[in-house]
Scaffold this active site. Sequence first.
Site, mmCIF file in Angstrom:
data_model
loop_
_atom_site.group_PDB
_atom_site.id
_atom_site.type_symbol
_atom_site.label_atom_id
_atom_site.label_comp_id
_atom_site.label_asym_id
_atom_site.label_seq_id
_atom_site.Cartn_x
_atom_site.Cartn_y
_atom_site.Cartn_z
ATOM 1 N N LEU A 278 -17.578 -0.700 0.399
ATOM 2 C CA LEU A 278 -18.435 0.398 -0.060
ATOM 3 C C LEU A 278 -18.240 0.689 -1.541
ATOM 4 O O LEU A 278 -18.674 1.732 -2.037
ATOM 5 C CB LEU A 278 -18.159 1.659 0.775
ATOM 6 C CG LEU A 278 -18.430 1.516 2.273
ATOM 7 C CD1 LEU A 278 -18.046 2.789 3.011
ATOM 8 C CD2 LEU A 278 -19.888 1.157 2.528
ATOM 9 N N TYR B 136 0.852 -1.188 0.000
ATOM 10 C CA TYR B 136 0.000 0.000 0.000
ATOM 11 C C TYR B 136 0.891 1.242 0.000
ATOM 12 O O TYR B 136 1.276 1.775 1.047
ATOM 13 C CB TYR B 136 -0.924 0.003 1.213
ATOM 14 C CG TYR B 136 -2.032 -1.020 1.160
ATOM 15 C CD1 TYR B 136 -2.314 -1.730 -0.014
ATOM 16 C CD2 TYR B 136 -2.812 -1.296 2.275
ATOM 17 C CE1 TYR B 136 -3.328 -2.671 -0.070
ATOM 18 C CE2 TYR B 136 -3.834 -2.232 2.229
ATOM 19 C CZ TYR B 136 -4.081 -2.915 1.062
ATOM 20 O OH TYR B 136 -5.100 -3.856 1.016
#
Length: 307
Positions: A225, A68
């Site tokens: 989401l 990341y």
Amino acid sequence: MTTGTTGPTTDPTTRPTTRLLGTVRTSAIGLGAMPLSVEGRPDEARAVATVHAALDAGITLIDTADSYHWHADEYGHNEELIARALASYGPGADHVLVATKGGRGRPGDGSWTVDGDPAHLKRACEGSLRRLRVEAIGLYQQHHPDRNVPYADSLGAIRELYEEGKIRAAGISNADVAQVRLAREILRDALVSVQNEYSPAVRTHQPVLDLCTELGLAFLPWSPLGGIGRSAELGGAGEEFAAIAAERGVSPQRVALAWLLATSPVTIPIPGASRPETIRDSAAAGELVLGPDELARLTNANGARRL
């Protein structure tokens, strides 16, 4: 075993706000830390404030990975950021479970690579230990199966890390049903979680969720989401969620996370966040109880990719 089911399997009136991840009880909602380090990331002050807001809201699970980062020369950026944020929070961070992953890379051009070589996974774990400033990683996950490496070989490396005491628990990510069963066979009790994509818009991993429910493995939906930049419309399946949110006076995102919690007692969503107010809203989903009619409406919502 049930397969192909799409309805909630828990009684929403008795759903707890914590979940069991192996032998550790964590918050029902975790923090997906990737947005704090990749393209479009906030400055460090806001990133740290976001992590602190998560802890203030009762979140005790943070998901990161060595891959990341944004630029090619900042490998491990997110892990180092999380370590700094937890250190600056103080003693209250001692109970947080940090889950990290190894086996993927980012060359810096926006693409992702996969490396499931056992030697690489062991080196990756050593690097994560240093960056997270811990003696043992609470949950270490293979980030993605490598088609060029036998899956059993990659899992064997994770097993050795567990036996050496470098990780306290193991997880896998982006796995199918057969791979989950193989991981269970090789990792045995060390395996505590599976992290796959699952959201209002993407439900193609329902069989994996069903198997995790059967086996008692925590299921950590990534992009719950809809992914970075798509949470406003929940990945394209947000109409019914928005309608119920308006009726309840809360955000559609909170409704979506509450629905995910109701899909199984093993589900622990890990929504990403890059602002304190966003993760506060997500954390509040653990207290939102949806009724049977609402859950049915959301489960049958149009716009989702299913089996």
